[in-house]
Design a protein around this motif. Structure first.
Motif, PDB file in Angstrom:
ATOM      1  N   ILE A 120      45.564  52.438  37.308  1.00 21.48           N
ATOM      2  CA  ILE A 120      46.123  51.149  37.737  1.00 21.48           C
ATOM      3  C   ILE A 120      46.824  51.288  39.089  1.00 21.48           C
ATOM      4  CG2 ILE A 120      47.881  49.397  37.188  1.00 21.48           C
ATOM      5  CD1 ILE A 120      45.326  49.124  35.559  1.00 21.48           C
ATOM      6  N   LYS A 123      43.977  51.341  41.634  1.00 27.75           N
ATOM      7  CA  LYS A 123      43.224  50.090  41.694  1.00 27.75           C
ATOM      8  C   LYS A 123      43.992  48.995  42.425  1.00 27.75           C
ATOM      9  CE  LYS A 123      40.702  46.765  38.854  1.00 27.75           C
ATOM     10  NZ  LYS A 123      40.215  46.420  37.494  1.00 27.75           N
ATOM     11  N   TYR A 124      45.307  48.918  42.176  1.00 25.83           N
ATOM     12  CA  TYR A 124      46.108  47.820  42.740  1.00 25.83           C
ATOM     13  C   TYR A 124      47.138  48.289  43.758  1.00 25.83           C
ATOM     14  CZ  TYR A 124      44.106  45.122  38.889  1.00 25.83           C
ATOM     15  OH  TYR A 124      43.252  44.504  38.017  1.00 25.83           O
ATOM     16  N   PHE A 134      53.293  46.435  35.038  1.00 20.08           N
ATOM     17  CA  PHE A 134      52.088  45.597  35.018  1.00 20.08           C
ATOM     18  C   PHE A 134      51.356  45.736  33.681  1.00 20.08           C
ATOM     19  CE2 PHE A 134      47.437  45.628  35.663  1.00 20.08           C
ATOM     20  CZ  PHE A 134      47.238  44.298  36.017  1.00 20.08           C
ATOM     21  N   ILE A 138      50.579  42.657  30.910  1.00 16.58           N
ATOM     22  CA  ILE A 138      49.241  42.194  30.509  1.00 16.58           C
ATOM     23  C   ILE A 138      48.923  42.582  29.058  1.00 16.58           C
ATOM     24  CG2 ILE A 138      48.383  42.273  32.882  1.00 16.58           C
ATOM     25  CD1 ILE A 138      46.773  44.779  32.135  1.00 16.58           C
ATOM     26  N   PHE A 187      52.441  39.787  39.956  1.00 18.29           N
ATOM     27  CA  PHE A 187      51.154  40.400  39.650  1.00 18.29           C
ATOM     28  C   PHE A 187      50.436  40.763  40.947  1.00 18.29           C
ATOM     29  CE2 PHE A 187      51.446  38.064  35.536  1.00 18.29           C
ATOM     30  CZ  PHE A 187      51.225  39.142  34.691  1.00 18.29           C
ATOM     31  N   GLN A 190      45.001  40.865  43.806  1.00 20.43           N
ATOM     32  CA  GLN A 190      43.622  41.103  43.384  1.00 20.43           C
ATOM     33  C   GLN A 190      43.417  40.701  41.921  1.00 20.43           C
ATOM     34  OE1 GLN A 190      42.383  45.177  43.953  1.00 20.43           O
ATOM     35  NE2 GLN A 190      40.524  44.931  42.726  1.00 20.43           N
ATOM     36  N   TYR A 191      44.409  41.023  41.088  1.00 24.20           N
ATOM     37  CA  TYR A 191      44.340  40.684  39.668  1.00 24.20           C
ATOM     38  C   TYR A 191      44.397  39.173  39.474  1.00 24.20           C
ATOM     39  CZ  TYR A 191      45.762  40.348  34.759  1.00 24.20           C
ATOM     40  OH  TYR A 191      45.854  40.020  33.420  1.00 24.20           O
ATOM     41  N   LEU A 192      45.323  38.508  40.175  1.00 21.22           N
ATOM     42  CA  LEU A 192      45.465  37.054  40.055  1.00 21.22           C
ATOM     43  C   LEU A 192      44.223  36.317  40.554  1.00 21.22           C
ATOM     44  CD1 LEU A 192      49.172  36.288  41.077  1.00 21.22           C
ATOM     45  CD2 LEU A 192      48.152  36.248  38.792  1.00 21.22           C
ATOM     46  N   SER A 194      41.156  37.375  40.591  1.00 15.45           N
ATOM     47  CA  SER A 194      40.085  37.556  39.610  1.00 15.45           C
ATOM     48  C   SER A 194      40.332  36.686  38.375  1.00 15.45           C
ATOM     49  CB  SER A 194      40.001  39.025  39.202  1.00 15.45           C
ATOM     50  OG  SER A 194      39.076  39.211  38.166  1.00 15.45           O
ATOM     51  N   LEU A 195      41.595  36.618  37.944  1.00 21.42           N
ATOM     52  CA  LEU A 195      41.958  35.857  36.754  1.00 21.42           C
ATOM     53  C   LEU A 195      41.743  34.359  36.947  1.00 21.42           C
ATOM     54  CD1 LEU A 195      43.218  36.838  34.046  1.00 21.42           C
ATOM     55  CD2 LEU A 195      45.424  36.067  34.937  1.00 21.42           C
TER      56      LEU A 195
END
Length: 245
Positions: A120, A123-124, A134, A138, A187, A190-192, A194-195
Motif C-alpha cells: 500500500i 501503490k499510493y 488507510f 477501508i 484518502f 488515486q483510490y478516490l 477509481s472508487l
C-alpha cells in the motif's frame, strides 16, 4: 449574466428598481438551488430499524435510489445526536469511537502483515503510518447497491450510568446525524478516483427524529460486573468484544 448586464445598462431604470430586480433574480436562484438539493437528498432514504440503548449497537436502514452504488466507511464515523423532551433538551453530544486510537492500535487489532503495508505504501506513495491508517479505514467499507436497501448495525452513542441521571416523566425524542468523513484523514487521490467511477461516497446521513423510551435508552447496566464476568478482546475494527466466562 448577459440579461443582468443589459438591465444595468438600461438608462431608464433607477437604482432602486435595479436593486429590486436583482433581489428577485437572487431569490429565484436560491429557490432553484434548494429544489436541486432536496431532489438529490431524496435519493437516499434513511430510518431507524431498532434503537436498543446507548450501550449497545443500533440498526439503521439506508435505501439507495441513485444510479450508482453507495459506499461509506464505518471506521470514519462520528455520531452527533440530541435528545429532547417537549420542555427541554437534555443531551447534546457526539460519539467518535476511534478518535483516541492511533495507528499502532489499528495494527494490533487487524494484525496487518508488513508485506501488505509495504504494498500500500508503494501503490499510493504513503508513509508507514498513513498506510496502516488507510487499511483500517477501508476495512470498514459498506456498499449499498443502486436501487437496494441495506440494514447496518453499529454503536452510535455514549453510555451514561443510569444512577447519575434522573429523567422526568415526559416524551423524549432522538435526533441523529452521522458523519462518515474525517476532515483530517485524506484518502489517496488515486483510490478516490477509481472508487468514484462506480460509487458515490456518503459523507453523512440524517436520521428522522424518533421517539424513544428514555429509561430503556439509558438502561441500568452494571459495566463493572460485565467486565468482571467476561473475557474482553477486540475485533478486527478495534471494537471491544465481551464474551461471558
Amino acid at each position: 449574466m448577459d440579461i443582468l448586464k443589459n438591465i444595468y445598462q438600461h438608462p431608464s431604470l433607477s437604482e432602486n428598481k435595479l436593486r429590486v430586480i436583482f433581489n428577485n433574480f437572487k431569490n429565484v436562484a436560491i429557490v432553484f438551488l434548494l429544489i436541486i438539493s432536496v431532489k438529490g437528498n431524496s435519493q437516499i432514504n434513511t430510518k431507524y430499524i431498532e434503537i436498543r440503548n446507548s450501550w449497545d449497537s443500533c440498526f439503521v436502514e439506508i435505501e439507495n435510489k441513485t444510479n450508482k452504488n453507495l459506499i461509506l466507511f464505518l471506521n470514519l464515523r462520528k455520531s452527533e445526536y440530541k435528545i429532547s423532551s417537549k420542555k427541554l433538551q437534555i443531551i447534546d453530544d457526539f460519539y467518535a469511537p476511534y478518535s483516541q486510537i492511533n495507528t499502532s492500535n489499528y495494527n494490533d487489532c487487524m494484525k496487518i502483515s508488513e508485506t501488505k503495508i509495504k504494498y500500500i505504501q508503494n501503490k499510493y506513495n504513503l508513509s508507514h503510518d498513513d498506510a496502516v491508517n488507510f487499511l483500517f479505514k477501508i476495512n470498514s467499507v459498506v456498499v449499498i447497491p443502486k436501487n437496494k436497501k441495506r440494514i447496518i448495525g453499529f454503536k452510535m452513542f455514549n453510555y451514561f450510568e443510569y444512577e447519575k441521571n434522573h429523567f422526568p416523566d415526559d416524551e423524549y425524542f432522538l435526533s441523529t446525524k452521522i458523519r462518515f468523513k474525517n476532515p483530517i484523514f485524506k484518502f489517496p487521490k488515486q483510490y478516490l478516483d477509481s472508487l468514484s467511477k462506480k460509487h458515490q461516497i456518503i459523507d453523512e446521513i440524517n436520521l428522522p427524529i424518533t421517539k424513544i423510551d428514555i429509561n430503556k435508552f439509558y438502561s441500568k447496566i452494571n459495566i463493572d460486573s460485565i467486565i468482571e464476568n467476561s473475557n474482553v478482546s477486540s475485533d478486527e475494527n478495534c471494537n471491544l468484544v465481551f464474551k461471558r466466562k
